[in-house]
Scaffold this motif. Structure first.
Motif, short mmCIF file in Angstrom:
data_model
loop_
_atom_site.label_atom_id
_atom_site.label_comp_id
_atom_site.label_asym_id
_atom_site.label_seq_id
_atom_site.Cartn_x
_atom_site.Cartn_y
_atom_site.Cartn_z
N UNK A 36 18.22 4.90 2.40
CA UNK A 36 17.73 3.87 1.49
C UNK A 36 16.24 3.65 1.60
N UNK A 37 15.78 2.64 0.87
CA UNK A 37 14.35 2.33 0.80
C UNK A 37 14.10 0.85 1.01
N UNK A 38 12.92 0.56 1.51
CA UNK A 38 12.43 -0.80 1.63
C UNK A 38 10.93 -0.79 1.36
N UNK A 39 10.43 -1.91 0.88
CA UNK A 39 8.99 -2.06 0.74
C UNK A 39 8.55 -3.28 1.53
N UNK A 40 7.71 -3.07 2.48
CA UNK A 40 7.13 -4.16 3.26
C UNK A 40 5.84 -4.61 2.63
N UNK A 41 5.59 -5.91 2.73
CA UNK A 41 4.34 -6.49 2.23
C UNK A 41 3.67 -7.25 3.37
N UNK A 42 2.37 -7.31 3.31
CA UNK A 42 1.61 -8.08 4.29
C UNK A 42 0.48 -8.77 3.54
N UNK A 43 0.54 -10.10 3.53
CA UNK A 43 -0.47 -10.89 2.84
C UNK A 43 -1.49 -11.39 3.85
N UNK A 44 -2.75 -11.26 3.51
CA UNK A 44 -3.83 -11.70 4.40
C UNK A 44 -4.53 -12.92 3.83
N UNK A 45 -4.95 -13.78 4.72
CA UNK A 45 -5.74 -14.94 4.30
C UNK A 45 -7.19 -14.53 4.15
N UNK B 261 -9.26 6.07 2.00
CA UNK B 261 -8.90 6.86 3.19
C UNK B 261 -7.60 6.34 3.77
N UNK B 262 -6.70 7.26 4.08
CA UNK B 262 -5.42 6.88 4.67
C UNK B 262 -5.10 7.82 5.83
N UNK B 263 -4.24 7.33 6.67
CA UNK B 263 -3.72 8.11 7.81
C UNK B 263 -2.23 7.87 7.89
N UNK B 264 -1.47 8.92 8.21
CA UNK B 264 -0.03 8.79 8.42
C UNK B 264 0.38 9.49 9.71
N UNK B 265 1.27 8.85 10.42
CA UNK B 265 1.88 9.51 11.57
C UNK B 265 2.81 10.61 11.08
N UNK B 266 2.94 11.65 11.87
CA UNK B 266 3.81 12.76 11.48
C UNK B 266 5.25 12.29 11.26
N UNK C 268 5.26 11.82 4.28
CA UNK C 268 6.17 12.27 3.23
C UNK C 268 7.29 11.30 2.91
N UNK C 269 7.52 10.32 3.78
CA UNK C 269 8.56 9.32 3.53
C UNK C 269 7.98 7.93 3.29
N UNK C 270 6.91 7.61 3.98
CA UNK C 270 6.29 6.29 3.86
C UNK C 270 4.96 6.41 3.12
N UNK C 271 4.63 5.37 2.36
CA UNK C 271 3.35 5.32 1.65
C UNK C 271 2.70 3.97 1.85
N UNK C 272 1.46 3.98 2.29
CA UNK C 272 0.71 2.74 2.42
C UNK C 272 -0.18 2.57 1.20
N UNK C 273 -0.27 1.34 0.72
CA UNK C 273 -1.14 1.04 -0.42
C UNK C 273 -1.61 -0.39 -0.28
N UNK D 36 -3.09 -8.06 -0.35
CA UNK D 36 -1.81 -7.57 0.14
C UNK D 36 -1.86 -6.07 0.40
N UNK D 37 -1.25 -5.68 1.51
CA UNK D 37 -1.05 -4.27 1.82
C UNK D 37 0.46 -4.03 1.85
N UNK D 38 0.86 -2.86 1.40
CA UNK D 38 2.28 -2.52 1.29
C UNK D 38 2.61 -1.29 2.13
N UNK D 39 3.87 -1.22 2.49
CA UNK D 39 4.38 0.01 3.08
C UNK D 39 5.70 0.33 2.38
N UNK D 40 5.66 1.32 1.53
CA UNK D 40 6.87 1.79 0.86
C UNK D 40 7.56 2.78 1.78
N UNK D 41 8.80 2.50 2.10
CA UNK D 41 9.55 3.33 3.04
C UNK D 41 10.77 3.91 2.33
N UNK D 42 10.80 5.21 2.23
CA UNK D 42 11.91 5.91 1.59
C UNK D 42 12.62 6.80 2.59
N UNK D 43 13.81 7.22 2.22
CA UNK D 43 14.60 8.12 3.08
C UNK D 43 14.68 7.59 4.50
#
Length: 122
Positions: free
Chosen positions: A15-24, A56-61, A65-70, A77-84
């Motif tokens: 499945x998938x989830x999308x995490x959000x992080x809101x900054x002040x 510029x982005x960085x991903x752990x191995x 291919x499964x997670x996307x930061x935006x 807000x920053x997001x982390x889309x998590x698939x598979x």
């Protein structure tokens, strides 16, 4: 800067989830942002980082291919889309911020939010 992560929960493997992080604050675009996780008995793991304007982005191995930061700087807000998702992705997920662009590569962040639990069932 204060950070508040949300979006965690229980999901089945695959499945998938999308995490959000809101900054002040008003200078969100000045901050490099990152997502980390920590599972019980394990060290904190850097997952993905992104520069202030998203160029510029960085991903752990382990998540490439499964997670996307935006980020949406207009919404602080920053997001982390998590698939598979896999059971081994189960952990507390944290967002972090830092004023230095080098944090995108180094993974050294000064500001941390409270985590959000992600549980992936098999």
């Amino acid at each position: 800067v204060q950070l508040q992560a949300s979006g965690g929960g229980l999901v089945q493997a695959g499945g998938s989830l999308r995490l959000s992080c809101v900054a002040s604050g008003r200078t969100f675009s000045s901050y490099a942002m990152g997502w980390f996780r920590q599972a019980p008995g394990k060290e904190r793991e850097r997952l993905a980082t992104i520069s202030g304007r998203g160029g510029n982005t960085y991903y752990a191995d382990s998540v490439k291919g499964r997670f996307t930061i935006s980020r949406d700087n207009a919404k602080n807000t920053v997001y982390l889309q998590m698939n598979s998702l896999k059971p081994e992705d189960t952990a507390v997920y944290y967002c972090a911020a830092d004023l230095y662009l080098t944090a995108v590569v180094s993974g050294n962040f000064d500001y941390w939010g409270r985590g959000t639990q992600v549980t992936v069932s098999s």
